[in-house]
Design a protein around this motif. Structure first.
Motif, short mmCIF file in Angstrom:
data_model
loop_
_atom_site.label_atom_id
_atom_site.label_comp_id
_atom_site.label_asym_id
_atom_site.label_seq_id
_atom_site.Cartn_x
_atom_site.Cartn_y
_atom_site.Cartn_z
N SER A 146 0.85 -1.14 0.07
CA SER A 146 -0.01 0.17 -0.04
C SER A 146 0.88 1.37 -0.09
O SER A 146 0.61 2.26 -0.61
CB SER A 146 -0.88 -0.05 1.34
N TYR A 211 -10.46 1.99 8.59
CA TYR A 211 -9.55 2.96 7.78
C TYR A 211 -9.35 2.05 6.29
O TYR A 211 -9.03 0.86 6.43
CB TYR A 211 -8.16 3.22 8.25
N ARG A 212 -9.08 2.61 5.22
CA ARG A 212 -8.86 2.14 3.99
C ARG A 212 -7.78 3.11 3.41
O ARG A 212 -7.75 4.26 3.57
CB ARG A 212 -10.10 2.31 3.01
N TRP A 234 -4.48 7.51 4.76
CA TRP A 234 -5.84 6.67 5.15
C TRP A 234 -7.08 7.49 5.07
O TRP A 234 -7.25 8.62 5.40
CB TRP A 234 -5.80 6.37 6.66
N ILE A 237 -13.31 5.03 7.48
CA ILE A 237 -14.52 4.26 7.17
C ILE A 237 -15.66 4.40 8.05
O ILE A 237 -15.12 3.88 9.27
CB ILE A 237 -14.30 2.81 6.88
N LEU A 246 -16.41 -4.33 1.02
CA LEU A 246 -15.11 -4.06 0.69
C LEU A 246 -14.91 -4.00 -0.87
O LEU A 246 -15.24 -4.76 -1.43
CB LEU A 246 -14.32 -5.36 1.20
N ASP A 247 -13.65 -3.25 -1.13
CA ASP A 247 -13.46 -2.96 -2.63
C ASP A 247 -12.59 -3.95 -3.04
O ASP A 247 -11.32 -4.21 -2.20
CB ASP A 247 -12.90 -1.55 -2.97
N ALA A 250 -8.54 -3.31 -2.24
CA ALA A 250 -8.06 -2.25 -1.26
C ALA A 250 -7.64 -2.93 0.03
O ALA A 250 -8.17 -4.13 0.22
CB ALA A 250 -9.51 -1.52 -1.00
N TYR A 252 -7.59 -2.64 4.33
CA TYR A 252 -8.26 -2.10 5.48
C TYR A 252 -8.01 -2.31 6.60
O TYR A 252 -7.35 -3.64 6.92
CB TYR A 252 -9.84 -2.42 5.51
N ARG A 309 -7.78 -7.41 3.35
CA ARG A 309 -7.69 -7.17 1.87
C ARG A 309 -8.98 -8.00 0.98
O ARG A 309 -8.81 -9.32 1.37
CB ARG A 309 -6.34 -7.33 1.43
#
Length: 360
Positions: A146, A211-212, A234, A237, A246-247, A250, A252, A309
């Motif tokens: 990330s 948080y993402r 961050w 969320i 959840l994407d 991404a 989290y 993830r």
């Protein structure tokens, strides 16, 4: 004769004294934890084309020669870039007795940065697993996922635990331990190949559930404790409905609904729950040391931070959904100091919390 179980700090020190653990630099303060040893980065990193295992009969040095792109001097600090793979020789090496095996894992702060860090060895056919009697060097494979990170020699991204014989508790033994010690609060003990834990998406008094990671952030200086603005890295969320979507791809940071504790004569390791429960993975970075969340060590139960993830498809995560498990192990002896008891502990008594690098 060492009793079966995970070796405590005092036995790890003895392994160092006898040369079973070799050090290329003097032992650092706090490097020996209650049930593990922090591993330190050496002065050079190798950018490689792909992740690898040495394989039977082959050395990591040979494989680095096969896949190496260039060497990076870490002595003045260097950036390891997001999406790239690096191999770093560590300052520690092993000459284990035949009856002692080892397992390595990323440290909690490493996992919370989505910094994939695994230990590899000569002749190794698995990441992070080191056979009894292994005699050779240790390497860290590092892949920032990330954030790009600024690293220096001596930094500790992963840790190693040593075991003699069988240490993992059966479900029956874990139920008995829960009955006597009360391993969780905030929910019933769900025991199946370990202690299950669920996600908290209904925090009391707030709608901040996690948080993402932002996709285009700056560099995290791994020596910069509380030095980074979380808003630059961050996205908060929030949810009032007890669920989030959840994407795919991404990363989290979430938190468990249950507060757990590890009694002084036990240790635990985070592990995945079931691949069939959804299109996501809870990163199982951490070792949980004896005394984590334990009253006598200054904690009253600590919730587990979840590094999540999502994979191929968007996935609805619901409050209370079981997402991971703690595998409990016996200690071969009680450590001479517990987590949070005279030891610097960033996460004792924690709730939802980013890594120590961010101001909170």
């Amino acid at each position: 004769m060492t009793a079966p179980g995970v070796l405590p700090a005092q036995d790890i020190r003895r392994l160092i004294e006898t040369g079973a653990i070799g050090l290329s630099a003097p032992l650092a303060e706090g490097q020996v934890q209650p049930a593990s040893l922090d591993l330190r980065l050496g002065p050079v990193a190798y950018r490689v084309r792909a992740s690898f295992l040495a394989g039977e009969g082959r050395s990591v040095a040979e494989r680095i020669a096969d896949f190496r792109m260039h060497a990076i001097d870490l002595s003045q600090g260097a950036v390891l870039e997001k999406g790239c793979v690096y191999v770093v020789p560590l300052m520690e090496r092993l000459a284990l007795p035949p009856g002692i095996q080892a397992v390595a894992n990323a440290k909690s702060s490493t996992g919370r940065l989505d910094l994939l860090t695994r230990t590899i060895t000569d002749g190794g056919v698995e990441f992070d697993r080191i056979r009894g009697g292994y005699d050779g060097p240790l390497y860290a494979e590092i892949c920032p996922r990330s954030f790009s990170v600024l690293v220096r020699p001596g930094q500790r991204l992963n840790q190693i635990r040593f075991r003699a014989g069988q240490a993992v508790l059966s479900d029956d033994a874990l139920r008995a331990l829960d009955a006597s010690a009360g391993l969780v609060s905030g929910g019933p003990a769900v025991i199946s190949e370990g202690l299950g834990f669920s996600v908290d998406l209904k925090p009391s008094g707030d709608d901040l559930v996690g948080y993402r990671a932002k996709p285009h952030s700056g560099v995290v200086d791994l020596d910069g404790i509380a030095a980074h603005d979380p808003a630059e890295f961050w996205e908060e969320i929030r949810s009032s409905a007890g669920r989030i979507i959840l994407d795919p791809g991404a990363f989290y940071i979430l938190v468990s609904r249950e507060a757990v504790h590890i009694p002084p004569d036990y240790a635990a390791e985070m592990a995945p729950y079931l691949a069939m429960v959804g299109e996501f993975r809870v990163h199982y970075a951490g070792f949980f040391d004896p005394g984590f969340g334990h009253d006598d060590a200054g904690g009253a139960g600590s919730r587990g931070v979840l590094e999540v993830r999502c994979h191929e498809a968007p996935f609805v995560l619901e409050h209370g959904q079981i997402v991971g498990r703690l595998v409990y192990e016996r200690m071969s002896a009680r450590p001479d100091a517990l987590y949070g008891q005279g030891i610097a502990s960033n996460y004792q008594g924690q709730g939802l919390k980013l890594s120590k690098h961010f101001r909170m």
